[in-house]
Design a protein around this motif. Structure first.
Motif, short mmCIF file in Angstrom:
data_model
loop_
_atom_site.label_atom_id
_atom_site.label_comp_id
_atom_site.label_asym_id
_atom_site.label_seq_id
_atom_site.Cartn_x
_atom_site.Cartn_y
_atom_site.Cartn_z
N PHE A 13 8.03 3.08 -6.83
CA PHE A 13 6.67 3.19 -7.34
C PHE A 13 5.77 4.03 -6.45
O PHE A 13 5.95 4.05 -5.23
CB PHE A 13 6.05 1.78 -7.45
CG PHE A 13 6.82 0.86 -8.34
CD1 PHE A 13 6.53 0.78 -9.69
CD2 PHE A 13 7.85 0.09 -7.84
CE1 PHE A 13 7.25 -0.06 -10.52
CE2 PHE A 13 8.58 -0.75 -8.66
CZ PHE A 13 8.28 -0.83 -10.01
N ALA A 14 4.80 4.66 -7.07
CA ALA A 14 3.69 5.28 -6.34
C ALA A 14 2.64 4.18 -6.22
O ALA A 14 2.44 3.40 -7.16
CB ALA A 14 3.13 6.47 -7.11
N PRO A 15 1.97 4.08 -5.08
CA PRO A 15 1.01 2.99 -4.90
C PRO A 15 -0.25 3.17 -5.75
O PRO A 15 -0.57 4.27 -6.19
CB PRO A 15 0.66 3.07 -3.41
CG PRO A 15 0.87 4.51 -3.07
CD PRO A 15 2.02 4.96 -3.91
N ALA A 16 -0.94 2.06 -5.95
CA ALA A 16 -2.26 2.11 -6.58
C ALA A 16 -3.22 2.77 -5.59
O ALA A 16 -2.99 2.75 -4.38
CB ALA A 16 -2.73 0.70 -6.91
N GLY A 32 0.79 -1.22 0.00
CA GLY A 32 0.00 0.00 0.00
C GLY A 32 0.82 1.27 0.00
O GLY A 32 0.28 2.36 -0.18
N GLU A 33 2.13 1.15 0.19
CA GLU A 33 3.01 2.32 0.13
C GLU A 33 3.81 2.36 -1.17
O GLU A 33 4.65 3.23 -1.37
CB GLU A 33 3.94 2.33 1.34
CG GLU A 33 3.17 2.53 2.64
CD GLU A 33 4.08 2.54 3.86
OE1 GLU A 33 5.31 2.69 3.71
OE2 GLU A 33 3.54 2.40 4.96
N GLY A 34 3.55 1.39 -2.05
CA GLY A 34 4.25 1.35 -3.33
C GLY A 34 5.56 0.59 -3.29
O GLY A 34 6.29 0.57 -4.28
N ARG A 35 5.87 -0.06 -2.17
CA ARG A 35 7.11 -0.86 -2.08
C ARG A 35 6.94 -2.17 -2.83
O ARG A 35 5.90 -2.82 -2.72
CB ARG A 35 7.47 -1.15 -0.63
CG ARG A 35 7.99 0.06 0.13
CD ARG A 35 8.44 -0.35 1.51
NE ARG A 35 7.29 -0.87 2.26
CZ ARG A 35 6.80 -0.31 3.37
NH1 ARG A 35 7.35 0.76 3.87
NH2 ARG A 35 5.77 -0.84 3.97
#
Length: 125
Positions: free
Chosen positions: A101-104, A71-74
């Motif tokens: 990454f930016a999270p969904a 949820g944090e884009g990791r």
């Protein structure tokens, strides 16, 4: 350098039912389309290096990497789903593993997800 490009085809992937949860109350990862509204995206894309052997053969192709993001884009997991050549798969995987990454997001809230990221290898003319 190879050119990375999101392919329009996502193999019929869409968003799974929002709000589905696992037994422990942790949100179940959503299946998201790459570069779609609400889908994850690169914050920083690592260089996609063209395999030297493929360059020498004047070979172009594609690799698709399945990435699981929290949820944090990791990045939690990444694996090559398909590649026109094993060299393309290895290069695409290395690029994804070194990127951030930016999270969904669903309804503006970050969610864990699984996404297919197509990577294209095109020679410069």
């Amino acid at each position: 350098m190879a050119k990375q490009q999101a392919a329009e085809e996502q193999g019929g992937l869409g968003t799974s039912t929002p709000g589905a949860a696992q037994a422990e109350g942790t949100p179940q990862p959503q299946v998201m389309a790459w570069n779609a509204d609400g889908g994850p995206r690169f914050l920083r894309q690592a260089p996609l290096r063209y395999p030297r052997a493929a360059q020498r053969r004047n070979q172009e192709g594609k690799a698709v990497v399945e990435a699981s993001l929290d949820g944090e884009g990791r990045l939690l997991r990444a694996r090559v789903i398909r590649a026109d050549h094993t060299d393309f798969g290895a290069a695409a995987l290395a690029c994804i593993q070194a990127s951030t990454f930016a999270p969904a997001r669903i309804d503006g809230k970050p969610v864990p997800c699984v996404v297919l990221i197509p990577m294209l290898f095109v020679l410069k003319e």
